[in-house]
Write an enzyme that holds these catalytic residues in place. Structure first.
Site, PDB file in Angstrom:
ATOM      1  N   VAL A 106       5.894   5.566   7.878  1.00 34.49           N
ATOM      2  CA  VAL A 106       5.097   4.361   7.667  1.00 34.49           C
ATOM      3  C   VAL A 106       5.709   3.275   8.536  1.00 34.49           C
ATOM      4  CG1 VAL A 106       4.224   4.903   5.353  1.00 34.49           C
ATOM      5  CG2 VAL A 106       6.424   3.760   5.602  1.00 34.49           C
ATOM      6  N   SER A 107       4.888   2.264   8.862  1.00 34.76           N
ATOM      7  CA  SER A 107       5.316   1.249   9.824  1.00 34.76           C
ATOM      8  C   SER A 107       6.195   0.157   9.242  1.00 34.76           C
ATOM      9  CB  SER A 107       4.089   0.616  10.477  1.00 34.76           C
ATOM     10  OG  SER A 107       3.322   1.611  11.108  1.00 34.76           O
ATOM     11  N   THR A 108       6.038  -0.120   7.973  1.00 37.23           N
ATOM     12  CA  THR A 108       6.808  -1.215   7.383  1.00 37.23           C
ATOM     13  C   THR A 108       7.477  -0.775   6.089  1.00 37.23           C
ATOM     14  OG1 THR A 108       4.957  -2.057   6.055  1.00 37.23           O
ATOM     15  CG2 THR A 108       5.171  -2.926   8.302  1.00 37.23           C
TER      16      THR A 108
ATOM     17  N   GLN B 246       5.240  -0.430   2.970  1.00 32.87           N
ATOM     18  CA  GLN B 246       4.323   0.694   2.826  1.00 32.87           C
ATOM     19  C   GLN B 246       5.002   1.858   2.113  1.00 32.87           C
ATOM     20  OE1 GLN B 246       3.290   0.907   7.044  1.00 32.87           O
ATOM     21  NE2 GLN B 246       1.168   0.467   6.497  1.00 32.87           N
TER      22      GLN B 246
END
Length: 186
Positions: free
Chosen positions: A9-11, A14
């Site tokens: 996941v990007s962050t 998330q």
């Protein structure tokens, strides 16, 4: 023959739960997971996974954008896997490089990626041509050569080439080139 998953996941906010459940349902015995932006080159879990897999293993991810930043990056990852004789599966589009259809799909993605790259370069060249015609594009200024006098002064003061480069904010190769050009001129 291991089934190895990769989830990202990007962050930090998330959640990886949905991906982890899909990978477990797909039969992954080991899953590498990280919370990192796709734009970053620093993805230690992806690197670790690529190092870990062995011949006849299968790498599985849920979506293409979870494993690769771009088409080019995807093809680099797949090339690394192919060299190790490792298959690659993407669950949401049913891509499996272990099948002829999967290989065809990957070839089509590669062709599309190459086409996108060529179109971008063509647009860039056209933009530069138009800017040059309008007198708005001059190219990059030669910053290091503009500092030739300063380079030679600092060298004359006994500084090393490395110190000169650091102090003036130019590349070490530029310092060597300027010194060489000045010696040839004298």
């Amino acid at each position: 023959m291991a089934m190895v998953g990769y989830a990202r996941v990007s962050t930090v906010e998330q959640n990886l739960t949905a991906q982890l459940e899909q990978l477990q349902a797909a039969g992954c015995e080991k899953v590498y997971q990280e919370k990192a932006s796709g734009a970053k080159d620093d993805r230690p879990e992806l690197s670790a996974m690529l190092d870990y897999v062995r011949e006849n293993d299968t790498v599985i991810c849920c979506k293409l954008d979870r494993i690769a930043r771009s088409t080019k990056h995807l093809l680099e990852v797949v090339e690394t896997l192919e060299k190790k004789k490792v298959s690659f599966k993407v669950l949401n589009i049913n891509l499996d490089t272990g099948t002829p259809t999967g290989k065809l799909m990957l070839s089509m993605l590669a062709a599309i990626g190459q086409f996108e790259r060529e179109m971008m370069l063509e647009r860039q060249r056209e933009g530069i041509r138009i800017a040059k015609e309008a007198g708005a594009y001059k190219g990059r200024k030669a910053t290091a050569r503009a500092k030739s006098a300063e380079v030679m002064q600092l060298i004359g003061e006994g500084l090393t080439r490395e110190e000169v480069a650091k102090r003036l904010g130019i590349g070490i190769a530029s310092v060597y080139r300027i010194v060489k050009d000045n010696k040839a001129a004298n």
